[in-house]
Scaffold this active site. Structure first.
Site, PDB file in Angstrom:
ATOM      1  CB  SER A 151      -0.895   0.001   1.242  1.00  0.00           C
ATOM      2  OG  SER A 151      -1.410   1.293   1.466  1.00  0.00           O
ATOM      3  CE1 TYR A 173      -5.632   5.401  -2.327  1.00  0.00           C
ATOM      4  CE2 TYR A 173      -4.211   5.211  -0.418  1.00  0.00           C
ATOM      5  CZ  TYR A 173      -5.383   4.909  -1.064  1.00  0.00           C
ATOM      6  OH  TYR A 173      -6.304   4.121  -0.439  1.00  0.00           O
ATOM      7  CB  THR A 199      -6.151   3.343  -5.303  1.00  0.00           C
ATOM      8  OG1 THR A 199      -5.607   2.044  -5.057  1.00  0.00           O
ATOM      9  CG2 THR A 199      -7.509   3.454  -4.631  1.00  0.00           C
ATOM     10  CE  LYS A 297      -7.830  -1.960  -4.079  1.00  0.00           C
ATOM     11  NZ  LYS A 297      -8.392  -0.941  -3.202  1.00  0.00           N
ATOM     12  CG  HIS A 321     -11.209   1.933  -0.835  1.00  0.00           C
ATOM     13  ND1 HIS A 321     -10.358   2.484  -1.752  1.00  0.00           N
ATOM     14  CD2 HIS A 321     -10.522   1.942   0.340  1.00  0.00           C
ATOM     15  CE1 HIS A 321      -9.221   2.821  -1.171  1.00  0.00           C
ATOM     16  NE2 HIS A 321      -9.281   2.491   0.098  1.00  0.00           N
TER      17      HIS A 321
HETATM   18  C1  FNR Z   1      -7.896  -0.646   2.621  1.00  0.00           C
HETATM   19  N1  FNR Z   1      -7.994  -0.486   1.248  1.00  0.00           N
HETATM   20  C2  FNR Z   1      -7.018   0.216   0.584  1.00  0.00           C
HETATM   21  N2  FNR Z   1      -7.042   0.286  -0.770  1.00  0.00           N
HETATM   22  C3  FNR Z   1      -6.050   0.918  -1.454  1.00  0.00           C
HETATM   23  O1  FNR Z   1      -6.089   0.944  -2.672  1.00  0.00           O
HETATM   24  N3  FNR Z   1      -5.022   1.501  -0.754  1.00  0.00           N
HETATM   25  C4  FNR Z   1      -4.936   1.489   0.598  1.00  0.00           C
HETATM   26  O2  FNR Z   1      -3.989   1.999   1.179  1.00  0.00           O
HETATM   27  C5  FNR Z   1      -5.985   0.842   1.297  1.00  0.00           C
HETATM   28  N4  FNR Z   1      -5.976   0.825   2.670  1.00  0.00           N
HETATM   29  C6  FNR Z   1      -6.879   0.028   3.339  1.00  0.00           C
HETATM   30  C7  FNR Z   1      -6.751  -0.123   4.717  1.00  0.00           C
HETATM   31  C8  FNR Z   1      -7.612  -0.984   5.382  1.00  0.00           C
HETATM   32  C9  FNR Z   1      -7.450  -1.173   6.851  1.00  0.00           C
HETATM   33  C10 FNR Z   1      -8.614  -1.685   4.673  1.00  0.00           C
HETATM   34  C11 FNR Z   1      -9.537  -2.626   5.373  1.00  0.00           C
HETATM   35  C12 FNR Z   1      -8.752  -1.503   3.319  1.00  0.00           C
HETATM   36  C13 FNR Z   1      -9.035  -1.195   0.492  1.00  0.00           C
HETATM   37  C14 FNR Z   1      -8.584  -2.602   0.131  1.00  0.00           C
HETATM   38  O3  FNR Z   1      -7.540  -2.587  -0.798  1.00  0.00           O
HETATM   39  C15 FNR Z   1      -9.742  -3.416  -0.481  1.00  0.00           C
HETATM   40  O4  FNR Z   1     -10.276  -2.716  -1.562  1.00  0.00           O
HETATM   41  C16 FNR Z   1     -10.847  -3.732   0.529  1.00  0.00           C
HETATM   42  O5  FNR Z   1     -10.313  -4.012   1.801  1.00  0.00           O
HETATM   43  C17 FNR Z   1     -11.656  -4.916   0.048  1.00  0.00           C
HETATM   44  O6  FNR Z   1     -12.725  -5.182   0.903  1.00  0.00           O
HETATM   45  P1  FNR Z   1     -12.693  -6.297   2.049  1.00  0.00           P
HETATM   46  O7  FNR Z   1     -12.057  -7.539   1.490  1.00  0.00           O
HETATM   47  O8  FNR Z   1     -11.920  -5.728   3.184  1.00  0.00           O
HETATM   48  O9  FNR Z   1     -14.142  -6.463   2.341  1.00  0.00           O
END
Ligand code: FNR
Length: 430
Positions: A151, A173, A199, A297, A321
């Protein structure tokens, strides 16, 4: 007796998404061992029978603020809850008597073979789930033969996760500023990543009221509440937080070409930059510079998939997300068929709400080429470290394997639209 018994290490064909052509004899099977024999699972992990079992354990282990940040979503949680509901609205229509003794959970994506058709989605501040959480996730993914995306909001430099964890996917990002974009893309390339995920569903941060209520914020603001909660979770405070601090105050490492400010710094918001100027022009700019695979994404609209393909993007990642951005955004499972139809030659990746092998198969049936999960792997890391994440993958892989057999398929590429239908069809005439 259980239906069909509990056993069943998969005897597998090598096909992945490339199913053998009808009428041809498939090559000799490859054993994928989707499920480990029970005695190979360490005793402390045997109580975790499904992915949802990790969440209560993580909740006990983590301070309220950190757990709340991981588990939470935006505003009313409508999208997060509907992500799960979407899976309940889809039912299977299995084929029978298909000789499924040669099945394999392997899946090929961008010409690379993975052991399972799922991987780890990028998650910010994973490093607070357990000590060196980003590395823990990356190592587990490497050991299990699946992709993991590092990330942008990680507290470990992407170079370290690549060198020590073998990560090859980086999620960025980016602000709408060409010079910063190009410098970051070059940094990612220098570190050896071959897949860049941009993203696109965070032009501004989502409205996470739950973080305000628990006292969690970025930058982290030390408070009595935080201190008291840390003291109530000594295992996390000593084993994760104090150990992390010993190496120095954590910084936002991967937002920019240069190291970002400490996570306690008030400069954080300014340093992160504005992302609401990001546009298709910047996607073109990145495509011209970045030689690896390029993924967007956070796509839900078929029109965005067409725009992406026209600009030479390699894949769209259908996601809301995990319900953490636009509350009320469509559940990605419902968006899949239309995005798939618009995606042309691009791969279609998917996440949000996947908790079971059956969910993975439903997403594949509706058009996904590969599926990702977020929270469950983070909770597994918090509850039981790398072994926990690997165990979670083994459980999910076993569910995929078992359900493939009951669905009547040998390869994940054989999972088709005809295998699913609306679970609640409207009443027919008369
Ligand atoms: C995320 N997600 C996320 N997405 C992304 O593109 N960059 C990021 O830094 C983050 N950070 C992040 C932190 C936390 C704690 C969570 C739970 C999620 C979103 C992640 O990539 C993904 O899209 C979702 O978590 C998918 O849903 P589920 O599997 O958690 O239900």
């Amino acid at each position: 007796m259980t239906d069909g018994g509990q056993g069943g290490d998969a005897a597998a064909g090598p096909a992945g998404r490339d199913a053998p052509a009808p009428g041809t004899v498939p090559p000799a099977p490859v054993v994928t061992q989707a499920r480990r024999p029970d005695d190979a699972v360490p005793r402390q992990l045997r109580g975790f029978l499904a992915l949802d079992d990790f969440e209560p354990a993580a909740r006990r282990r983590l301070p309220r603020q950190i757990y709340g940040y991981y588990a939470g979503a935006a505003e009313t949680n409508q999208s997060r809850d509907q992500n799960r509901d979407a899976f309940r609205r889809i039912a299977f229509v299995p084929d029978t008597l298909r000789d499924v003794s040669r099945r394999s959970t392997a899946a090929t994506l961008f010409g690379e073979r993975h052991r399972f058709p799922f991987g780890i989605a990028p998650m910010g501040l994973s490093g607070l789930s357990c000590f060196e959480g980003d590395l823990v996730l990356a190592r587990a993914a490497r050991a299990e033969g699946v992709p993991m995306a590092v990330s942008a909001t990680s507290i470990m430099p992407l170079e370290r996760v690549a060198a020590e964890g073998g990560a090859r996917w980086f999620q960025a990002y980016l602000p709408g500023e060409p010079a910063r974009i190009l410098a970051m893309v070059d940094r990612v390339e220098r570190a050896g990543f071959d897949t860049l995920v941009l993203t696109v569903d965070v032009p501004v941060p989502g409205n996470r009221e739950n973080n305000v209520r628990t006292g969690f914020s970025i930058p982290l603001r030390p408070s009595l509440k935080l201190l008291a909660d840390g003291a109530a979770h000594p295992r996390w405070s000593l084993g994760t937080f104090a150990r992390t601090l010993r190496a120095g105050m954590p910084h936002m490492e991967n937002m920019d070409a240069r190291r970002g400010p400490p996570i306690l710094s008030r400069d954080l918001v300014r340093a992160v930059g504005k992302r609401d100027g990001l546009s298709w022009d910047h996607v073109e700019l990145i495509r011209r510079r970045w030689r690896g695979r390029f993924i967007l994404k956070g796509v839900l609209a078929p029109g965005d998939a067409r725009e992406a393909e026209a600009r030479g993007v390699d894949a769209v990642w259908v996601s809301n997300h995990g319900g953490r951005q636009l509350d009320g955004a469509l559940a990605p499972l419902h968006a899949l068929p239309a995005v798939k139809a618009a995606a042309g030659s691009m791969a279609v990746l998917f996440d949000s709400g996947v908790r079971r092998g059956s969910d993975v198969l439903k997403a594949l049936a509706l058009g996904a080429d590969f599926v990702f999960l977020g929270r469950p792997f983070l909770f597994a890391a918090a509850a039981a470290g790398e072994g926990g994440v690997r165990h979670a993958m083994g459980l999910l892989g076993a569910e995929v394997d078992r359900n493939m057999a009951m669905l009547g398929v040998n390869a994940v590429g054989e999972v088709a639209r005809r295998h699913v239908c609306d679970a609640h069809p409207p009443p027919g005439p008369g």
